[in-house]
Design an enzyme around this catalytic site. Structure first.
Site, short mmCIF file in Angstrom:
data_model
loop_
_atom_site.label_atom_id
_atom_site.label_comp_id
_atom_site.label_asym_id
_atom_site.label_seq_id
_atom_site.Cartn_x
_atom_site.Cartn_y
_atom_site.Cartn_z
N HIS A 63 -7.08 -1.45 3.26
CA HIS A 63 -5.65 -1.22 3.11
C HIS A 63 -4.92 -2.57 3.02
CE1 HIS A 63 -5.39 3.17 4.73
NE2 HIS A 63 -6.48 2.98 4.01
N GLU A 65 -2.27 -3.81 4.62
CA GLU A 65 -1.95 -4.48 5.88
C GLU A 65 -3.20 -5.06 6.54
OE1 GLU A 65 0.95 -0.97 5.38
OE2 GLU A 65 -1.18 -1.36 5.03
N CYS A 91 -0.18 3.36 7.83
CA CYS A 91 -0.91 4.52 8.34
C CYS A 91 -1.31 4.27 9.80
CB CYS A 91 -2.14 4.76 7.48
SG CYS A 91 -3.43 3.50 7.72
N CYS A 94 -3.47 1.08 10.27
CA CYS A 94 -2.76 -0.19 10.08
C CYS A 94 -1.75 -0.45 11.19
CB CYS A 94 -2.10 -0.20 8.71
SG CYS A 94 -3.30 -0.22 7.35
#
Length: 211
Positions: A63, A65, A91, A94
């Site tokens: 992801h 992040e 999410c 993260c």
């Protein structure tokens, strides 16, 4: 929008567009220090293995992040006053990774009512004591960030997927505009350039962040 914030969002959106065109989800994140200097960046790389700023690729944790945090130099990892800018609300994974870092401020381009989890910062005792401040951006930046997220998801999920119900309820006008453009074949189904992205947002060619 200040020149500093413009530059940060421009970098975020450029990286998110790179992710989208590479076949991944169009999400990116940038970390700045207290002086406004960019110290790390990352993009979503769930679906592509191209060389980029992201070291974590082709795995479920790739992801934006996570990649930005992974790219944070060792000498910055203990520094306080860091801010993470992300084009889409983080999410659960993260949010947890952010909480375990020294980042104490997160600025979000567009909300994610389906998987977004900043609410955990208030309802979880451990996360709440971290004191992480969250800000949501509005206006042109919000719509551009939403567009890249929404169009990415349209590549991978059928229209009846619940993520679209959530996004359409949160951003009805934005989603309706993009759905109409997709149905009219105005937008390409593969790569998207900046001019096409801006047309999708405001119906005319324009510089990133104009208006």
């Amino acid at each position: 929008m200040s020149g500093l914030m413009f530059g940060i969002w421009e970098q975020c959106i450029d990286l998110a567009l790179e992710a989208y065109n590479a076949g991944s989800i169009g999400i990116a994140a940038v970390i700045i220090d207290a002086n406004g200097n960019v110290v790390a960046a990352g993009r979503n790389q769930l679906k592509d293995s191209l060389v980029s700023c992201s070291a974590i690729r082709m795995t479920s944790i790739a992801h934006a992040e996570i990649n930005a945090l992974n790219n944070l130099p060792w000498d910055k990892q203990k520094v306080r006053g860091l801010t993470l800018y992300t084009t889409v609300e983080p999410c659960p994974m993260c949010i947890g990774a952010i909480a375990m870092s020294r980042i104490r401020r997160v600025v979000v381009g567009s909300a994610d009512p389906y998987a977004g989890s900043v609410h955990l910062l208030e309802i979880d005792d451990y996360l709440r004591q971290k004191g992480i401040a969250v800000e949501f951006t509005q206006g042109k930046v919000e719509e551009i960030c939403f567009a890249l997220h929404y169009l990415s998801l349209r590549h991978y999920h059928k229209p009846e997927h619940p993520v679209f119900r959530a996004l359409q309820a949160r951003y009805p006008a934005y989603a309706r505009k993009l759905d109409d453009l997709l149905n009219s074949s105005f937008l390409p189904h593969k790569e998207l350039d900046e001019a096409q992205l801006m047309q999708a947002v405001d119906g005319e060619h324009g510089e990133l962040g104009s208006g």
